[in-house]
Design an enzyme around this catalytic site. Sequence first.
Site, PDB file in Angstrom:
ATOM      1  N   CYS A 153     -19.135  -2.354 -17.723  1.00 27.17           N
ATOM      2  CA  CYS A 153     -19.127  -2.099 -16.279  1.00 27.17           C
ATOM      3  C   CYS A 153     -20.139  -3.000 -15.556  1.00 27.17           C
ATOM      4  O   CYS A 153     -21.316  -3.023 -15.910  1.00 27.17           O
ATOM      5  CB  CYS A 153     -19.459  -0.633 -16.019  1.00 27.17           C
ATOM      6  SG  CYS A 153     -19.548  -0.267 -14.274  1.00 27.17           S
TER       7      CYS A 153
ATOM      8  N   GLU B 151       0.821  -1.209   0.000  1.00 26.04           N
ATOM      9  CA  GLU B 151       0.000   0.000   0.000  1.00 26.04           C
ATOM     10  C   GLU B 151       0.856   1.260   0.000  1.00 26.04           C
ATOM     11  O   GLU B 151       0.530   2.239  -0.644  1.00 26.04           O
ATOM     12  CB  GLU B 151      -0.938   0.010   1.223  1.00 26.04           C
ATOM     13  CG  GLU B 151      -2.128  -0.928   1.078  1.00 26.04           C
ATOM     14  CD  GLU B 151      -3.006  -0.602  -0.126  1.00 26.04           C
ATOM     15  OE1 GLU B 151      -3.070   0.558  -0.543  1.00 26.04           O
ATOM     16  OE2 GLU B 151      -3.608  -1.536  -0.677  1.00 26.04           O
TER      17      GLU B 151
ATOM     18  N   CYS C  81     -13.720   2.042 -15.017  1.00 24.80           N
ATOM     19  CA  CYS C  81     -14.212   3.399 -14.804  1.00 24.80           C
ATOM     20  C   CYS C  81     -12.995   4.340 -14.734  1.00 24.80           C
ATOM     21  O   CYS C  81     -12.742   4.985 -13.724  1.00 24.80           O
ATOM     22  CB  CYS C  81     -15.017   3.439 -13.509  1.00 24.80           C
ATOM     23  SG  CYS C  81     -15.999   4.917 -13.346  1.00 24.80           S
TER      24      CYS C  81
ATOM     25  N   CYS D  80     -25.568   3.080 -11.794  1.00 27.56           N
ATOM     26  CA  CYS D  80     -24.774   4.279 -12.008  1.00 27.56           C
ATOM     27  C   CYS D  80     -25.643   5.459 -12.440  1.00 27.56           C
ATOM     28  O   CYS D  80     -26.186   5.480 -13.543  1.00 27.56           O
ATOM     29  CB  CYS D  80     -23.701   3.985 -13.048  1.00 27.56           C
ATOM     30  SG  CYS D  80     -22.626   5.379 -13.300  1.00 27.56           S
TER      31      CYS D  80
ATOM     32  N   CYS E 172     -18.150   2.079 -20.020  1.00 28.20           N
ATOM     33  CA  CYS E 172     -19.405   1.789 -19.313  1.00 28.20           C
ATOM     34  C   CYS E 172     -20.071   0.518 -19.841  1.00 28.20           C
ATOM     35  O   CYS E 172     -20.740  -0.185 -19.097  1.00 28.20           O
ATOM     36  CB  CYS E 172     -20.363   2.966 -19.447  1.00 28.20           C
ATOM     37  SG  CYS E 172     -19.702   4.454 -18.708  1.00 28.20           S
TER      38      CYS E 172
HETATM   39 FE1  SF4 Z   1     -18.073   4.212 -14.243  1.00 28.14          FE
HETATM   40 FE2  SF4 Z   1     -20.739   4.330 -14.151  1.00 28.14          FE
HETATM   41 FE3  SF4 Z   1     -19.528   3.926 -16.462  1.00 28.14          FE
HETATM   42 FE4  SF4 Z   1     -19.520   2.041 -14.612  1.00 28.14          FE
HETATM   43  S1  SF4 Z   1     -21.260   2.819 -15.696  1.00 28.14           S
HETATM   44  S2  SF4 Z   1     -17.794   2.690 -15.842  1.00 28.14           S
HETATM   45  S3  SF4 Z   1     -19.393   3.252 -12.746  1.00 28.14           S
HETATM   46  S4  SF4 Z   1     -19.372   5.734 -15.192  1.00 28.14           S
END
Ligand code: SF4
Length: 935
Positions: free
Chosen positions: A671, A505, A661, A677, A668
């Site tokens: 995602c 870390e 992200c 989101c 997205c």
């Molecule tokens: Fe980021 Fe929302 Fe796109 Fe997912 S959907 S990558 S959380 S902006």
Amino acid sequence: MSTQGDPANIGKVLSFLREWDRGDRTVRSRMLSTFLGQNTGKSFYELDRELAQLSSLFLARLTTWMRLTYMFGTFLGLQLRAISIFLSASGHDQYLMEFLEDGGALTLLDILNYTQSKEEDKAEALHLLLTVSNAGRKYKEIICESRGVKVIAECLAESDIEETQETAWALLESLCQGNPKYQNQIYRSLITLMACNSPKAQQLVLHTLRTIQSKTKTAHHSIVEPLLNMLRSLHLEVQDEAINLILDLKCYDVKPLLLSGLVALLRPTKEEVKPHQITEESEMIKMTGSLPVFVQQAAAAKAIRLLAEEDHELSRELLSLGVIQYLLYAMGNREHTDAQIQASLALEHFVRSFPVVEEHVQRVMGSTLFAAFMHKAGSLYMNLDETQAEILITNKVNISGDYVLCLVMSKLRSAMHKGKRAAQGIVESAKPKRKRSKTAVKEEETTQAASSSSYHTFPDPADVVQLRSQLLNWYDKEKRELPWRTLAMTEPDLNIRTYAVWVSEIMLQQTQVATVKDYYNRWMKRWPTVQDLASATLEEVNQMWAGLGYYSRGKRLHEGAQKVTTELKGQMPQTVDSLLKQLPGVGRYTAAAIGSIALGQVTGAVDGNVIRVLCRLRAIGADSTSPAVTEALWGLANMLVDPERPGDFNQAMMELGARVCTPKGPVCSQCPVQSHCHSYHKVHVKQEQSSKKLLWKLERKTSALPDIEDCVNSGTCPLCPSEPWDDELGVQNFPRKPAKKPPRVERTLTFVVIRPGEEGEDEYLLTQRPNKGLLAGLWEFPCLLLEEENSEMKQRRTLCAEISRILGAHLTERLCQYVGEVVHIFSHIHQTYVVHSVRLKDGDTQTQTENAQWLSRSALQEAAVSTGVKKIVKLCDSVDSQKGQTSKDGKKQKITGVKNDKKSQTSKKPKLGAANSGGRQLSLSSFFKAVKEES
Ligand code: SF4
Ligand code: ZN
């Protein structure tokens, strides 16, 4: 029998032993009865005298006979009692040792483990083991090492005779006082025992758990579920002990799990109440079901009240878990009066402690019911009719989300010095209807300001559960194999694991994963434990760190390791709080990351990646470095973190931010949490809306366009963006950062002082930077920060004076040749090194100060120097080779990539004859002589 040493007595004892050896079981039982009658209560010396110093022979026979016959139960009780005479004999532990050497403890444990042993024999065996255990620490260890803890614990759980249970319990308590290395074994056995059926055993187990807990100073997560289950007990003593243990556990890492578990118990799930007895009409649920579930509900409410009364901070945590809604629900359970009473009393505590809660509860109850509640909370159930109960059961008050934001707001207020006026503005706009205390007004108006902002949280627990599982499933499939992740998963030693995660870390602070990997592997190979690191020198650490940047990180790791070995007995801190307090360089994020990844603590961790993901998920667009946003993000992270896999969850969030992200190119479409989101939704709906507007224009239709879901209080919301939405940015509208300050521009005068080394290799003069600040403790060429108000010549003189001090002789600035300039960019400084060189002839020039040394060219490559120093060496090399080339070709060549068009005066007119051609060699003695003559 007569006195010791008396031959007649010896003869008597020998014939007694002969009779024993020849006798059948009837004879032996008669002999044992006689022995018991004559010797019960005697001391070691009395027995020894009585048996003419041959007592050991008889004890050995008894022990052997017992081992051979315990399965048949042949006068086992008599044998055990006879052995007890020996083991209890005061004055000496010789018999004890002989008994154990002959395997006596193992036989006693076998008796306990043997299903057909009689209860009274088990009780006697337990008594004997207790005598052994009470004799001292080494005897306790023998029992523990013989897997005694498990056997004794089972005996406690399975016996239905109180005396046996109590002896087993006393034995476990006695073992707890022994070697700490067995305490964990006892602790885990007791946790297993919590599920037993005997209320007496449960009560005793809980009591011992409290004893051992106070010794081990740590709690295991596996304790929470069985402990909460014990609240179902219809036996008040068990419940009381369970609640006492819950109160003790509030100081340990399991606290978040415990609190959320308790709150959940206030509202039993439908599965927990018998299906055929549920009548569900729209949202009204008539509570029927098994008594234990309601008993548990009441006990949970009681525990919550006691916890909240003890600790105001805990009350806040409970509020953020939505406890008010759950308490109201329990108050409406007309099937179980005690649940109503306990929930009422707990709610009363929150109402009286937090004006914001009072406001909400009054709104839910209505003024009449609320007045009755405030008059006598404990007997409110008597005034509750069916409709009122239903109102409580179906209440929708959400104080968790509100409260988190309320806290955010109040923290924001206290953090903002100049924010007083703004706060007053909100106070005025809130317009309280009646006069209230100052605190009440404050809490009330902050709530009003933020009450609509559940848009920025996760008000529905089902969403939280779904997000966790989506994210973790994705992580399980997609995660990168990284050396520190492998170590955190496979290293069984908690101390090494914590150290390994700590190192990773710290290295990952401000450095990319790809760069860190090699450094990390080399570091862990060289210093696999905290003790290894502590015994390294700072010089070695800096050397290992060279090139990673932000050098104070390595120094702090080293300091931390030394602190762990000298002050913490080599044990890495084991909680988030202690990591934060005891390790230098460990801040809120790092402590949370180590705590969750290495120690399994349930805490969120907010780093840059997580900030971005959360801001986009919940459309948080205010300055992401502001106190309000920071607190809101931590609140969200703590709410979302998976209690079963906190470390993986936090790493998954970071992995999502790093790979999906991302700051500039979020993907997205790939995602896993897209459905949660807000910013994705915003972009998507915006697009839809634009195309509909276009259609509307084309078709001239007047249909209403859908509203974009948004924060309804965006005007005053501390989390909404203050700048307008930028269509081109899409989801990258979040997060927002304050405008970046331009980096500070600095120029530093640097002298590369070179002398010929012993083995023909050039040597360079290096000085060490101070132990604090930029590049702390690293070695560099003598240098001086150039100040605009002083002329460069004057400053060159100053630096010469400093080098003269180091070398113990006068060095004039005329000898310094301008080489060129090197630009090095730190995160916040645009640094230009103005490089000069001096080449001395003498190889024996000694440094006069501690923080200066001569280093050969090869040693310099290995030393703890910054990248800036390496760039300077490169510049000098390139200039040297250029000169070599010039002298060969007889003409000057242009040096590419190096800024050296400026000529110093000294290079034009070398007065001291030190270096005319090529290397500008100067004998130091002749140089000093020349200086003298000149002056
Ligand atoms: Fe980021 Fe929302 Fe796109 Fe997912 S959907 S990558 S959380 S902006
Ligand atoms: Zn908002």
